[in-house]
Design an enzyme around this catalytic site. Sequence first.
Site, short mmCIF file in Angstrom:
data_model
loop_
_atom_site.label_atom_id
_atom_site.label_comp_id
_atom_site.label_asym_id
_atom_site.label_seq_id
_atom_site.Cartn_x
_atom_site.Cartn_y
_atom_site.Cartn_z
N ASP A 173 12.37 85.41 -59.54
CA ASP A 173 11.38 85.75 -60.17
C ASP A 173 11.75 86.21 -61.70
O ASP A 173 12.85 86.59 -62.00
CB ASP A 173 11.06 86.97 -59.43
CG ASP A 173 9.32 87.37 -59.39
OD1 ASP A 173 8.57 86.53 -60.40
OD2 ASP A 173 9.16 88.58 -59.18
N GLY A 174 10.60 86.04 -62.56
CA GLY A 174 10.71 86.61 -63.85
C GLY A 174 10.48 85.35 -64.92
O GLY A 174 10.81 85.70 -66.07
N ARG B 4 7.66 86.25 -67.36
CA ARG B 4 7.94 87.25 -68.51
C ARG B 4 9.13 87.06 -69.50
O ARG B 4 9.09 87.44 -70.49
CB ARG B 4 8.42 88.64 -67.74
CG ARG B 4 7.27 89.28 -67.02
CD ARG B 4 7.75 90.31 -65.96
NE ARG B 4 7.90 89.70 -64.92
CZ ARG B 4 8.36 90.16 -63.79
NH1 ARG B 4 8.84 91.48 -63.78
NH2 ARG B 4 8.45 89.43 -62.33
N ARG C 4 4.33 80.12 -70.31
CA ARG C 4 5.07 80.44 -69.15
C ARG C 4 5.83 79.21 -68.50
O ARG C 4 6.89 79.57 -67.96
CB ARG C 4 4.04 80.96 -67.98
CG ARG C 4 3.50 82.12 -68.52
CD ARG C 4 2.14 82.43 -67.33
NE ARG C 4 2.89 82.57 -65.93
CZ ARG C 4 3.64 83.56 -65.30
NH1 ARG C 4 3.63 84.84 -66.05
NH2 ARG C 4 3.94 83.38 -64.11
N HIS D 187 9.39 78.47 -66.58
CA HIS D 187 10.11 77.79 -65.33
C HIS D 187 11.18 76.62 -65.67
O HIS D 187 11.93 76.39 -64.86
CB HIS D 187 8.57 77.15 -64.91
CG HIS D 187 7.84 78.22 -64.29
ND1 HIS D 187 8.00 79.22 -63.67
CD2 HIS D 187 6.56 78.20 -64.32
CE1 HIS D 187 7.02 79.85 -63.39
NE2 HIS D 187 6.07 79.42 -64.05
N THR E 27 2.82 80.50 -50.62
CA THR E 27 1.38 80.14 -50.25
C THR E 27 0.42 80.85 -51.20
O THR E 27 -0.84 80.36 -51.28
CB THR E 27 1.27 80.33 -48.95
OG1 THR E 27 1.97 81.77 -48.54
CG2 THR E 27 1.88 79.37 -47.92
N TRP F 236 -0.61 79.49 -55.32
CA TRP F 236 -1.95 78.34 -55.80
C TRP F 236 -3.07 79.27 -56.61
O TRP F 236 -3.63 78.51 -57.21
CB TRP F 236 -2.61 78.22 -54.59
CG TRP F 236 -1.73 77.07 -53.67
CD1 TRP F 236 -1.14 77.38 -52.48
CD2 TRP F 236 -1.19 75.61 -53.88
NE1 TRP F 236 -0.45 76.43 -51.92
CE2 TRP F 236 -0.63 75.29 -52.96
CE3 TRP F 236 -1.53 74.94 -55.20
CZ2 TRP F 236 0.09 73.89 -52.95
CZ3 TRP F 236 -0.91 73.67 -55.04
CH2 TRP F 236 -0.25 73.34 -53.80
N ARG G 191 -2.51 80.74 -59.31
CA ARG G 191 -2.28 80.60 -60.63
C ARG G 191 -3.12 79.46 -61.34
O ARG G 191 -3.57 78.64 -60.71
CB ARG G 191 -0.63 80.36 -60.77
CG ARG G 191 0.23 81.50 -60.24
CD ARG G 191 1.67 81.24 -60.26
NE ARG G 191 2.52 82.38 -60.26
CZ ARG G 191 3.46 83.00 -60.48
NH1 ARG G 191 4.24 82.34 -61.23
NH2 ARG G 191 4.14 83.86 -59.93
N LEU H 288 27.23 72.07 -48.47
CA LEU H 288 25.99 73.15 -48.90
C LEU H 288 24.49 72.75 -48.41
O LEU H 288 24.46 71.72 -49.07
CB LEU H 288 26.19 73.64 -50.32
CG LEU H 288 25.23 74.79 -50.66
CD1 LEU H 288 25.42 76.23 -50.35
CD2 LEU H 288 24.81 74.58 -52.11
N LEU I 59 9.06 91.70 -51.07
CA LEU I 59 9.66 90.48 -50.44
C LEU I 59 8.38 89.27 -50.79
O LEU I 59 8.72 88.00 -50.62
CB LEU I 59 9.63 90.52 -48.71
CG LEU I 59 10.75 91.54 -48.51
CD1 LEU I 59 10.61 91.49 -46.94
CD2 LEU I 59 12.01 91.05 -49.03
N SER I 60 7.20 89.76 -51.26
CA SER I 60 6.08 88.74 -51.66
C SER I 60 6.10 87.58 -50.71
O SER I 60 6.09 86.40 -50.78
CB SER I 60 6.62 88.17 -53.07
OG SER I 60 6.58 89.07 -53.87
C1 IPE Z 1 7.44 85.27 -55.51
O1 IPE Z 1 7.18 85.54 -56.92
C2 IPE Z 1 7.34 83.74 -55.25
C3 IPE Z 1 8.46 83.05 -56.09
C4 IPE Z 1 9.46 83.55 -56.52
C5 IPE Z 1 8.13 81.54 -55.60
P1 IPE Z 1 5.88 85.95 -57.44
O2 IPE Z 1 5.91 86.16 -58.75
O3 IPE Z 1 4.60 85.05 -56.83
O4 IPE Z 1 5.56 87.30 -56.38
P2 IPE Z 1 4.55 88.70 -56.63
O5 IPE Z 1 3.35 88.05 -57.11
O6 IPE Z 1 5.05 89.25 -58.01
O7 IPE Z 1 4.76 89.67 -55.64
C1 IPE Z 2 9.07 83.07 -60.54
O1 IPE Z 2 8.52 83.40 -62.00
C2 IPE Z 2 8.73 81.54 -60.39
C3 IPE Z 2 7.65 81.40 -59.45
C4 IPE Z 2 6.92 82.29 -58.95
C5 IPE Z 2 7.19 79.91 -59.22
P1 IPE Z 2 7.19 84.17 -62.21
O2 IPE Z 2 6.35 82.88 -62.61
O3 IPE Z 2 6.55 84.77 -61.11
O4 IPE Z 2 7.53 84.94 -63.31
P2 IPE Z 2 6.88 86.56 -63.85
O5 IPE Z 2 6.92 87.26 -62.41
O6 IPE Z 2 5.39 86.23 -64.02
O7 IPE Z 2 7.52 86.94 -64.77
MG MG Z 3 6.72 86.76 -60.69
#
Ligand code: IPE
Ligand code: IPE
Ligand code: MG
Length: 256
Positions: free
Chosen positions: A36-37, A40, A49, A53, A82, A85, A87, A147, A211-212
């Site tokens: 995640d992140g 940001r 964004r 990625h 799930t 989508w 976004r 692995l 945990l999302s």
């Molecule tokens: C969880 O991250 C999903 C993935 C890392 C693929 P999100 O960025 O979607 O989670 P929330 O919305 O902050 O909970």
């Molecule tokens: C995680 O990064 C990747 C996916 C969820 C696909 P984010 O895209 O959620 O990044 P932030 O949380 O918005 O920074």
């Molecule tokens: Mg995120």
Amino acid sequence: MLEHLARKWSRKEKQSVPAELDRSGKIPQHVAVIMDGNGRWANMRNLPRVAGHRAGMKTVKEVVKAADEIGVRYMTMYAFSTENWKRPRDEVDFLMKLPQEFLSTELDELVERNVRIRMLGSKEKLPAHTLKALHEAEERTYENQGLQLCFALNYGGRDEIVKAFSVLASKVKAGELDPEALDEEAVSRYLYTSDIPDPDLLIRTSGEIRLSNFMLWQLAYTELWFTDVLWPDFTREHFYQAIVEYQGRARRYGAV
Ligand code: IPE
Ligand code: IPE
Ligand code: MG
């Protein structure tokens, strides 16, 4: 020349394993990662964004190598939930192209490392090109004994459990399953992870402590490790730091 370089690299990799990491000790068999992140990380640099990625994809390569080197057997990388989508269309389209992009540059090296690629998640709604790339990688690496690298794509923990219950309910209806015989093992058998052990360690980056909807069933007794580091900034050193902390934890599973 190439051999020389390969030796140099493998020496370099070995040196980067910190001394505190007990390589003969408790290495988690299965590490699950909520990457995640990315968004940001890109925002902070005034980049779109999707640039985050793409940068995050490099981290996947590094972390997989780092894990392989210390003998981790399974890595599950949360790549798309799930709920993702929701976004913007452009971002979703970009994310759906990443498996092809990742595999087109990395698959050969992963094959050399004897890595087996797998996809965990629902195939519904996934574009044909995404499925094709993953399917080809799964086929090509099916017999690899190293692995197991699992990508959780269009994955939701609740969706997975609901799908398992749907199969179980139809078995009950068909008279193939006695509801009295329903146990944890029967549920586990119909999850995407039916032949994969539960994660020993969960890593989540970016400072979110949730945990999302990731591996809700499988994480029942997993050790959780959170860091504020954004996924594109996450390095093998951070990964090994998580392993060292994991090695210091006492897992009790409810016993004393
Ligand atoms: C969880 O991250 C999903 C993935 C890392 C693929 P999100 O960025 O979607 O989670 P929330 O919305 O902050 O909970
Ligand atoms: C995680 O990064 C990747 C996916 C969820 C696909 P984010 O895209 O959620 O990044 P932030 O949380 O918005 O920074
Ligand atoms: Mg995120």
